[in-house]
Design a protein around this motif. Structure first.
Motif, mmCIF file in Angstrom:
data_model
loop_
_atom_site.group_PDB
_atom_site.id
_atom_site.type_symbol
_atom_site.label_atom_id
_atom_site.label_comp_id
_atom_site.label_asym_id
_atom_site.label_seq_id
_atom_site.Cartn_x
_atom_site.Cartn_y
_atom_site.Cartn_z
ATOM 1 N N TYR A 60 2.113 1.613 -3.419
ATOM 2 C CA TYR A 60 1.014 2.115 -4.235
ATOM 3 C C TYR A 60 0.908 3.640 -4.122
ATOM 4 C CZ TYR A 60 -3.778 2.952 -5.829
ATOM 5 O OH TYR A 60 -4.876 3.439 -6.481
ATOM 6 N N SER A 61 1.046 4.153 -2.907
ATOM 7 C CA SER A 61 0.988 5.602 -2.709
ATOM 8 C C SER A 61 2.064 6.298 -3.527
ATOM 9 C CB SER A 61 1.161 5.950 -1.228
ATOM 10 O OG SER A 61 0.068 5.509 -0.474
ATOM 11 N N VAL A 90 -2.185 -3.363 -6.351
ATOM 12 C CA VAL A 90 -3.358 -3.634 -5.523
ATOM 13 C C VAL A 90 -3.761 -5.096 -5.605
ATOM 14 C CG1 VAL A 90 -5.791 -3.048 -5.128
ATOM 15 C CG2 VAL A 90 -4.156 -1.261 -5.668
ATOM 16 N N LEU A 104 0.822 -1.211 0.000
ATOM 17 C CA LEU A 104 0.000 0.000 0.000
ATOM 18 C C LEU A 104 0.859 1.264 0.000
ATOM 19 C CD1 LEU A 104 -2.814 -1.070 2.501
ATOM 20 C CD2 LEU A 104 -3.018 -0.778 0.026
ATOM 21 N N SER A 108 1.143 6.018 -7.287
ATOM 22 C CA SER A 108 -0.078 6.774 -7.552
ATOM 23 C C SER A 108 0.203 8.273 -7.621
ATOM 24 C CB SER A 108 -1.111 6.477 -6.464
ATOM 25 O OG SER A 108 -2.256 7.280 -6.624
ATOM 26 N N VAL A 124 -11.163 -0.209 -5.225
ATOM 27 C CA VAL A 124 -9.940 0.459 -5.668
ATOM 28 C C VAL A 124 -9.603 0.059 -7.101
ATOM 29 C CG1 VAL A 124 -7.449 0.635 -5.291
ATOM 30 C CG2 VAL A 124 -9.006 0.743 -3.349
ATOM 31 N N LYS A 144 -10.839 -3.624 -1.797
ATOM 32 C CA LYS A 144 -9.896 -3.924 -2.875
ATOM 33 C C LYS A 144 -10.569 -3.824 -4.244
ATOM 34 C CE LYS A 144 -6.935 -7.641 -4.617
ATOM 35 N NZ LYS A 144 -6.341 -8.973 -4.320
ATOM 36 N N PHE A 160 -9.171 3.011 -0.504
ATOM 37 C CA PHE A 160 -7.738 2.883 -0.237
ATOM 38 C C PHE A 160 -7.420 3.291 1.195
ATOM 39 C CE2 PHE A 160 -3.608 4.945 0.143
ATOM 40 C CZ PHE A 160 -2.781 3.861 -0.123
ATOM 41 N N GLU A 191 -11.856 4.990 -5.696
ATOM 42 C CA GLU A 191 -10.556 4.532 -5.221
ATOM 43 C C GLU A 191 -10.145 5.139 -3.884
ATOM 44 O OE1 GLU A 191 -6.045 5.437 -5.213
ATOM 45 O OE2 GLU A 191 -7.771 6.768 -5.395
#
Length: 377
Positions: free
Chosen positions: A5-6, A168, A2, A9, A65, A62, A106, A102
């Motif tokens: 992912y940040s 994800v 995660l 993103s 997202v 999930k 998230f 999303e």
């Protein structure tokens, strides 16, 4: 996964955010046209936020997202492939819907990874990783525009978004089937409303000014896009480092005092922006203002999550985001109109709205969590 992912993103999201106004300008659109495109996207996001929280709780965080990421990819594809107003606007609407699906889910996924006492540390870690990714995205956009057309730089986001989807896929949802029943009663709505009101005021103020700051630097001082990119990237790097340290400050001062102190100081600085006579002075003011305004976001989110049960969190985040997003969309349109006639008034209006939001927040939460002892946290 995660936290990674940040990073990815924000890298792609801020690359697109930074280059998009210049991309639109290169197509011949004025501030008012940009305001319409921005506002439609934001208002679409606001509309879906009305039900994206309960939807995320029902289908699983999930899945929500992944659906949101897919819609964002489709929206960006339209904006790259068909750069006419109808398709730019449609792409913006799809992106807004994707963000609405999303974002809250998230944050709910992230919130479920740790205990309440450690949540603000994880939120800060995720935000710091994202902020550093944001800085790299802005640097990349500013560098590449020297060698590629705006459209091709903007198109890089189509490579980055699928990476988010893959990340994800490796994450397990923390929401059990037995927790997917949510009741929207008066108590829950009141708790959400206390956070939503100051968020709405911040969103309105931000919408008036922030989407247009890059172009403002360019028009006011003749600053190159590369220089503006370095400015924004530097502020993101500093903010990313500072975000690692902020939980310790919040532990000492308390979340409420930390938020009010930092955001209140930023309100003063944004009012000083149009008074700046040189680019370096304006740059310093803007860097400090942005750091103070945004560095407390993970503390705000963590503080808010402590008021809600696990099954309530995506809904609370969605409706709080709705309050910010809806007013941000209105502010974008107002700001587009204002910047066509004045390069000063938008900053003054933003400063007043920021200051009002902090006065409201302090009035609602100066006693911390008092009055919510009946709520499991």
């Amino acid at each position: 996964m995660l936290v990674a992912y940040s990073f990815v993103s924000w890298l792609g999201g801020n690359l697109a955010w930074f280059i998009f106004p210049f991309y639109l300008k290169s197509l011949g659109y004025d501030y008012t046209s940009m305001g319409v495109i921005f506002s439609l996207s934001t208002l679409a996001q606001a509309s879906v936020l009305l039900f994206s929280g309960p939807l995320g709780a029902r289908v699983g965080y999930k899945r929500a997202v992944l659906l949101g990421i897919s819609l964002m990819f489709l929206g960006r594809f339209l904006q790259v492939a068909l750069p006419d107003i109808p398709f730019l606007a449609l792409g913006g609407v799809l992106i807004g819907v994707g963000l609405a699906l999303e974002g809250p889910s998230f944050m709910a996924l992230l919130s479920g990874e740790v205990s309440d006492g450690k949540r603000h540390y994880l939120f800060s870690l995720s935000s710091a990783a994202g902020t550093i990714g944001s800085a790299l995205g802005i640097l990349l956009a500013g560098f590449l525009q020297k060698y590629l057309p705006y459209r091709e730089v903007f198109a890089l986001v189509l490579v980055i978004i699928p990476v988010r989807f893959v990340l994800v896929l490796f994450v397990k949802s923390v929401l059990a089937d037995s927790e997917r029943v949510l009741r929207l009663d008066r108590d829950l709505l009141v708790r959400i409303g206390r956070f939503a009101l100051p968020s709405a005021l911040i969103g309105l103020g931000a919408g008036v000014t922030i989407p247009y700051v890059g172009l403002w630097f360019n028009q006011r001082f003749g600053t190159s896009l590369e220089s503006i990119g370095w400015l924004f990237a530097f502020q993101q790097f500093v903010m990313g480092i500072g975000t690692f340290l902020l939980p310790m400050i919040a532990d000492r001062l308390g979340s409420v005092k930390t938020i009010v102190t930092f955001n209140g100081s930023a309100s003063v600085l944004i009012a000083l922006m149009p008074l700046s006579t040189t680019f370096p002075l304006a740059a310093v003011i803007y860097i400090v203002r942005t750091i103070l305004m945004n560095i407390v976001n993970p503390i705000w989110n963590s503080f808010m999550m402590g008021f809600f049960r696990k099954e309530e969190r995506s809904t609370a985040m969605a409706l709080n985001n709705l309050s910010w997003t809806a007013t941000f969309g209105i502010g974008q349109y107002i700001g587009g109109r204002l910047f066509d006639v004045s390069l000063t008034w938008p900053f003054i209006i933003t400063a007043l709205l920021y200051a009002l939001s902090m006065a409201v927040f302090w009035g609602l939460f100066r006693e911390g969590t008092k009055g919510y002892k009946s709520t499991p946290v």
